[in-house]
Write a protein that holds these residues in place. Sequence first.
Motif, mmCIF file in Angstrom:
data_model
loop_
_atom_site.group_PDB
_atom_site.id
_atom_site.type_symbol
_atom_site.label_atom_id
_atom_site.label_comp_id
_atom_site.label_asym_id
_atom_site.label_seq_id
_atom_site.Cartn_x
_atom_site.Cartn_y
_atom_site.Cartn_z
ATOM 1 N N GLU A 212 0.836 -1.203 0.000
ATOM 2 C CA GLU A 212 0.000 0.000 0.000
ATOM 3 C C GLU A 212 0.870 1.253 0.000
ATOM 4 N N GLU A 213 1.914 1.255 0.798
ATOM 5 C CA GLU A 213 2.822 2.399 0.831
ATOM 6 C C GLU A 213 3.480 2.606 -0.534
ATOM 7 N N ASP A 214 3.825 1.513 -1.214
ATOM 8 C CA ASP A 214 4.436 1.615 -2.544
ATOM 9 C C ASP A 214 3.496 2.215 -3.574
ATOM 10 N N LEU A 215 2.197 2.126 -3.349
ATOM 11 C CA LEU A 215 1.224 2.735 -4.255
ATOM 12 C C LEU A 215 0.833 4.144 -3.806
ATOM 13 N N VAL A 216 0.508 4.284 -2.538
ATOM 14 C CA VAL A 216 -0.100 5.511 -2.032
ATOM 15 C C VAL A 216 0.887 6.676 -1.948
ATOM 16 N N ILE A 217 2.011 6.456 -1.308
ATOM 17 C CA ILE A 217 2.920 7.587 -1.079
ATOM 18 C C ILE A 217 3.465 8.137 -2.407
ATOM 19 N N PRO A 218 3.947 7.298 -3.331
ATOM 20 C CA PRO A 218 4.366 7.871 -4.625
ATOM 21 C C PRO A 218 3.231 8.591 -5.357
ATOM 22 N N ALA A 219 2.004 8.106 -5.222
ATOM 23 C CA ALA A 219 0.874 8.795 -5.856
ATOM 24 C C ALA A 219 0.665 10.172 -5.244
ATOM 25 N N MET A 220 0.812 10.273 -3.935
ATOM 26 C CA MET A 220 0.691 11.592 -3.292
ATOM 27 C C MET A 220 1.811 12.518 -3.750
ATOM 28 N N LEU A 221 2.997 11.968 -3.900
ATOM 29 C CA LEU A 221 4.120 12.793 -4.346
ATOM 30 C C LEU A 221 3.928 13.243 -5.795
ATOM 31 N N GLU A 222 3.392 12.366 -6.626
ATOM 32 C CA GLU A 222 3.156 12.678 -8.041
ATOM 33 C C GLU A 222 2.051 13.715 -8.220
ATOM 34 N N HIS A 223 0.947 13.526 -7.524
ATOM 35 C CA HIS A 223 -0.257 14.324 -7.776
ATOM 36 C C HIS A 223 -0.488 15.427 -6.741
ATOM 37 N N GLY A 224 0.204 15.364 -5.626
ATOM 38 C CA GLY A 224 -0.004 16.326 -4.552
ATOM 39 C C GLY A 224 -1.162 15.891 -3.669
#
Length: 187
Positions: A170-182
């Motif tokens: 979940e961290e591998d999906l969620v945190i990079p998505a937050m970094l990418e999209h804000g």
Amino acid sequence: MSDLATRGGIGDDLAYLRATYPQPDWRTHANFGQLADFWLHIHASLRAEAAAVETSLTAFRDGRLDAPAFQRRFVPDLNRFLQHLNAHHQIEDSAYFPKFRALDPRMARGFDLLDADHHAIHDALDRNVEGARTLLAALGGAGALDRAAADYAERSRTLLTMLDRHLADEEDLVIPAMLEHGERRVT
């Protein structure tokens, strides 16, 4: 790959932002904010609560805690962990996962996998609770205590293995998505 009990992680096809935003760089990224920090904090709390349950069980099985002391520690620790995990999954399922799916359709398969994980973890939680009830009954003299403790330990180990894998994925999906999209696009 989708079987939570046996998978070794998720592939780059699902965690397609992982290479762009490697974990060691998360906290220094300009888009790492309060939500990402909170998400990681919640996961760390769940891991710590699970470890507290395991510590009590190990101390009891090793003879460092007697039955009454074990029960006094185990019951509130287990209840806290189960309630916290259940609440966390409910929030993700009802609020965050749908927002991520809408934010970027490429994420849908990853969040479908995480949703399936939640169902598998829920089933393991049910088995865990059943084992805990049997163990607590055996503490009161209703059953073979060593067998009940060993059975619960195995159920707990299975649950925690699944949970560890799920949280990391979940961290591998969620945190990079937050970094990418804000974070503003997620909340």
